[in-house]
Design a protein around this motif. Structure first.
Motif, PDB file in Angstrom:
ATOM      1  N   ILE A  32     -34.671 -13.431 -83.936  1.00 40.53           N
ATOM      2  CA  ILE A  32     -34.755 -14.812 -83.534  1.00 40.53           C
ATOM      3  C   ILE A  32     -34.709 -14.783 -81.691  1.00 40.53           C
ATOM      4  N   ALA A  33     -35.697 -15.810 -81.602  1.00 44.12           N
ATOM      5  CA  ALA A  33     -35.922 -15.888 -80.021  1.00 44.12           C
ATOM      6  C   ALA A  33     -35.545 -17.136 -79.624  1.00 44.12           C
ATOM      7  N   LEU A  34     -34.592 -17.210 -78.728  1.00 43.67           N
ATOM      8  CA  LEU A  34     -33.980 -18.411 -78.162  1.00 43.67           C
ATOM      9  C   LEU A  34     -34.634 -19.023 -76.842  1.00 43.67           C
ATOM     10  N   ILE A  35     -34.971 -20.211 -76.807  1.00 44.56           N
ATOM     11  CA  ILE A  35     -35.288 -20.563 -75.396  1.00 44.56           C
ATOM     12  C   ILE A  35     -34.397 -21.697 -74.774  1.00 44.56           C
ATOM     13  N   PRO A  36     -33.219 -21.200 -74.074  1.00 45.15           N
ATOM     14  CA  PRO A  36     -32.015 -21.829 -73.990  1.00 45.15           C
ATOM     15  C   PRO A  36     -32.395 -22.794 -72.586  1.00 45.15           C
ATOM     16  N   GLY A  37     -33.535 -22.313 -71.792  1.00 39.76           N
ATOM     17  CA  GLY A  37     -33.710 -22.927 -70.504  1.00 39.76           C
ATOM     18  C   GLY A  37     -34.640 -24.136 -70.579  1.00 39.76           C
ATOM     19  N   GLN A  63     -30.907 -10.163 -85.169  1.00 36.86           N
ATOM     20  CA  GLN A  63     -30.871  -9.776 -83.755  1.00 36.86           C
ATOM     21  C   GLN A  63     -31.596 -10.972 -83.015  1.00 36.86           C
ATOM     22  N   VAL A  64     -31.118 -11.227 -81.870  1.00 39.67           N
ATOM     23  CA  VAL A  64     -31.418 -12.314 -80.950  1.00 39.67           C
ATOM     24  C   VAL A  64     -31.792 -12.009 -79.677  1.00 39.67           C
ATOM     25  N   ALA A 101     -44.653 -14.922 -80.615  1.00 37.59           N
ATOM     26  CA  ALA A 101     -45.576 -14.734 -81.665  1.00 37.59           C
ATOM     27  C   ALA A 101     -44.918 -13.764 -82.897  1.00 37.59           C
ATOM     28  N   ASN A 102     -44.173 -12.902 -82.359  1.00 40.51           N
ATOM     29  CA  ASN A 102     -43.676 -12.102 -83.238  1.00 40.51           C
ATOM     30  C   ASN A 102     -42.217 -12.186 -83.720  1.00 40.51           C
ATOM     31  N   ALA A 103     -41.895 -13.284 -83.198  1.00 37.48           N
ATOM     32  CA  ALA A 103     -40.548 -13.902 -83.729  1.00 37.48           C
ATOM     33  C   ALA A 103     -40.326 -14.250 -85.302  1.00 37.48           C
ATOM     34  N   ALA A 104     -39.399 -13.998 -85.813  1.00 41.46           N
ATOM     35  CA  ALA A 104     -38.994 -14.538 -87.222  1.00 41.46           C
ATOM     36  C   ALA A 104     -38.933 -16.081 -87.124  1.00 41.46           C
TER      37      ALA A 104
END
Length: 168
Positions: A32-37, A63-64, A101-104
């Motif tokens: 999982i990709a987070l974009i907190p900014g 996995q983050v 692009a590769n994140a679930a």
């Protein structure tokens, strides 16, 4: 204004092969990709509960990762996740596109990288406060959705976690 050719934008051409970066960081498929900014000029666009969300995702066996921009490194280091940086520092837009692009799944604020993830076709969720409307941005494409609330402070990690699909 109705449009005919923008319902499924595709910027996949800009996604670099980041398999070596991910492998070197111990990141496996299904992350999982987070974009907190967001832009430092727009702190009101930052949802304040990313650390809690990351803790819950990790507890659920996910996995983050986060790939911060130059003014987001301190924020990224407060999250219980893998911080992805390139050999010469922060990832450029093409490496960032490869990571997204590769994140679930992606969870992000109303900011450029979140819109990039949507245009890459990655499933995800954008978090919007009262600063702008989801409808105005066009971020809801394919498998990318959004939550729009009056006050991002009051959007709970439970509400966001409920929208993240379970690990396959």
């Amino acid at each position: 204004m109705p449009t005919t050719h923008t319902a499924a934008p595709d910027v996949g051409w800009m996604a670099d092969d980041v398999s070596a970066l991910l492998a070197a960081s111990g990141v496996e498929a299904g992350y999982i990709a987070l974009i907190p900014g967001s832009s430092a000029r727009h702190p009101q666009k930052r949802w304040p509960h990313y650390a809690e969300l990351a803790r819950r995702l990790v507890a659920a066996g996910r996995q983050v990762v986060v790939a911060p921009g130059p003014d987001e490194l301190d924020l990224a280091r407060t999250l219980p996740c893998q911080v992805l940086l390139g050999p010469s520092g922060f990832l450029d837009w093409f490496a960032l596109a490869g990571v997204l692009a590769n994140a679930a799944f992606v969870v992000g604020n109303d900011t450029g990288p979140t819109h990039l993830a949507a245009c890459l076709g990655t499933p995800g969720l954008a978090l919007f406060g009262s600063h702008t409307s989801v409808q105005r941005t066009g971020i809801r494409v394919r498998s990318f959705d959004a939550i729009e609330v009056e006050d991002l402070q009051r959007l709970s990690a439970d509400e966001v976690m409920a929208r993240v699909p379970p690990h396959p």
